[in-house]
Design a protein around this motif. Structure first.
Motif, mmCIF file in Angstrom:
data_model
loop_
_atom_site.group_PDB
_atom_site.id
_atom_site.type_symbol
_atom_site.label_atom_id
_atom_site.label_comp_id
_atom_site.label_asym_id
_atom_site.label_seq_id
_atom_site.Cartn_x
_atom_site.Cartn_y
_atom_site.Cartn_z
ATOM 1 N N ASP A 123 64.067 -8.219 4.384
ATOM 2 C CA ASP A 123 63.894 -9.650 4.611
ATOM 3 C C ASP A 123 63.099 -10.271 3.466
ATOM 4 N N ASN A 208 69.195 -15.071 12.160
ATOM 5 C CA ASN A 208 68.031 -15.671 11.533
ATOM 6 C C ASN A 208 67.049 -14.551 11.225
ATOM 7 N N LYS A 210 63.938 -14.530 10.667
ATOM 8 C CA LYS A 210 62.627 -14.633 11.301
ATOM 9 C C LYS A 210 62.675 -14.161 12.745
ATOM 10 N N THR A 211 63.699 -14.583 13.474
ATOM 11 C CA THR A 211 63.788 -14.268 14.894
ATOM 12 C C THR A 211 64.699 -13.078 15.180
#
Length: 230
Positions: A123, A208, A210-211
């Motif tokens: 990420d 996503n 982040k999630t």
């Protein structure tokens, strides 16, 4: 890199070639993976990540039957000789199943993971993520992604399929009914996971980063075309 022994019972070694003397020697004092006569490891990598660390992802297998793969695991290293967990805990060589600190997801034998299904990506914060497939509590095959954060690996299920994908066999397996293809990070903070499923066809899940939840909008993913060296 090579395996001494057979599928379900082997050790894996790394040798180093000296271009001046034109000779080979052991890169490590021991095997990197030790099956103790009961299993063998199928590793992906080493792959160098964005911070310069090398990453290994692997599963263990108990017999020549590919259905007996289990325990998705991970380790990282700066020099390919001293290895740690994603949290920095030192690991002893050779790697064995008993080193539970390296485990990402303790998938049991027959739990629906196969060697080679794992896909490693990073990420924006350079944290490793591993996409893979396994069966859920109902026996249905699902796609998961796991990320190391807050000191632990956190697997997240990405699909809600209601189909079983049973598989077994020896040797070089053909399409077993599910396969992950390219997994990569997109510029807009998204992660793209390509798949092929015998009942649901081919497609792509975009999450996503982040999630780690699938996005509910259409995303155009450009082909991943290798760059030509000039």
């Amino acid at each position: 890199m090579y395996r001494s022994g057979g599928s379900g019972n082997g050790r894996r070694f790394y040798n180093r070639y000296d271009s001046l003397t034109k000779t080979w020697s052991r890169f490590l004092d021991s095997a990197l993976f030790e099956g103790d006569g009961k299993r063998n490891a199928y590793p992906l990598g080493p792959s160098q990540g964005p911070t310069g660390l090398f990453h290994l992802v692997w599963v263990w297998r108990d017999t020549p039957d590919c259905a007996t793969n289990h325990h998705l695991s991970h380790a990282q290293s700066r020099d390919l000789q001293s290895w740690t967990t994603a949290g920095g805990q030192a690991l002893q060589l050779p790697f064995t199943l008993e080193q539970s600190a390296a485990c990402v997801d303790p998938i049991p034998s027959g739990g629906g993971i196969i060697n080679g299904c794992e896909r490693l990506v990073f990420d924006k914060q350079a944290r490793p993520l591993i996409a893979y497939h396994k069966r859920d509590v109902h026996g249905h095959m699902q796609i998961y992604i796991a990320r190391f954060q807050a000191g632990h690996w956190h697997p997240v299920v990405l699909t809600d399929w209601d189909k079983e994908v049973p598989f077994s066999g020896r040797g070089a397996m053909p399409f077993i009914g599910i396969r992950l293809s390219d997994v990569r990070r997109l510029d807009e903070g998204l992660i793209s996971i390509g798949y092929r499923h015998r009942d649901y066809g081919s497609g792509r899940i975009v999450v996503n980063e982040k999630t780690l939840k699938p996005v509910d909008r259409q995303v155009v993913v450009a082909p991943d075309i290798p760059r030509m060296l000039m």
